[in-house]
Design a protein around this motif. Structure first.
Motif, PDB file in Angstrom:
ATOM      1  N   ASP A  39      32.606  94.630 -82.547  1.00  0.00           N
ATOM      2  CA  ASP A  39      31.620  95.854 -82.306  1.00  0.00           C
ATOM      3  C   ASP A  39      32.992  97.261 -82.693  1.00  0.00           C
ATOM      4  OD1 ASP A  39      29.574  97.413 -81.480  1.00  0.00           O
ATOM      5  OD2 ASP A  39      30.307  97.813 -79.745  1.00  0.00           O
ATOM      6  N   ARG A  76      33.055 101.394 -83.143  1.00  0.00           N
ATOM      7  CA  ARG A  76      32.542 102.732 -83.059  1.00  0.00           C
ATOM      8  C   ARG A  76      33.171 103.065 -84.038  1.00  0.00           C
ATOM      9  NH1 ARG A  76      33.800 103.609 -76.849  1.00  0.00           N
ATOM     10  NH2 ARG A  76      34.808 105.476 -78.246  1.00  0.00           N
ATOM     11  N   TRP A 121      39.528  96.507 -76.119  1.00  0.00           N
ATOM     12  CA  TRP A 121      38.963  97.294 -77.716  1.00  0.00           C
ATOM     13  C   TRP A 121      40.121  98.368 -77.930  1.00  0.00           C
ATOM     14  CZ3 TRP A 121      34.303  99.290 -78.599  1.00  0.00           C
ATOM     15  CH2 TRP A 121      33.924  98.612 -78.521  1.00  0.00           C
TER      16      TRP A 121
END
Length: 123
Positions: free
Chosen positions: A76, A78, A106
């Protein structure tokens, strides 16, 4: 004679320092219970995620602290620099992982010093 003066000055200086330290240590020094600490308002600094990073691809990252490059599969992305990655096999000790599980974490890709896409070799 000069050495005697130097020695006397050194002894007097050391004695004065010892008396000063002893005097400070013998006092009962306490912080006030009514002091208030506030944080000044500031701006948030965030670095953008490099535009070429895409979800589902594999990249090798080199970090400012040094060490060997680390390879991750991006799950993912961001816009504020943070990406969710699946940790590649070479970065994980299988002895500490449950069978069939793949850890993720992350990372802030904006802080990397080098990012290289790892493509499959075509013959």
């Amino acid at each position: 004679m000069a050495f005697v003066r130097f020695l006397a000055a050194t002894v007097l200086t050391m004695t004065g320092a010892a008396v000063l330290v002893w005097g400070l240590m013998s006092q009962d020094i306490r912080a006030s219970g009514q002091d208030t600490v506030t944080l000044a308002r500031g701006s948030v600094v965030s670095l953008a995620t490099p535009a070429f990073i895409q979800s589902g691809k594999r990249y090798t990252f080199t970090w400012p602290g040094g060490g060997p490059p680390q390879t991750f599969i991006v799950k993912d992305v961001r816009p504020d620099g943070w990406i969710l990655v699946e940790v590649a096999e070479e970065n994980v000790d299988p002895a500490f992982m449950p069978p069939g599980s793949v850890p993720s974490r992350w990372l802030n890709a904006a802080l990397a010093t080098s990012i290289q896409e790892m493509r499959a070799l075509v013959y």
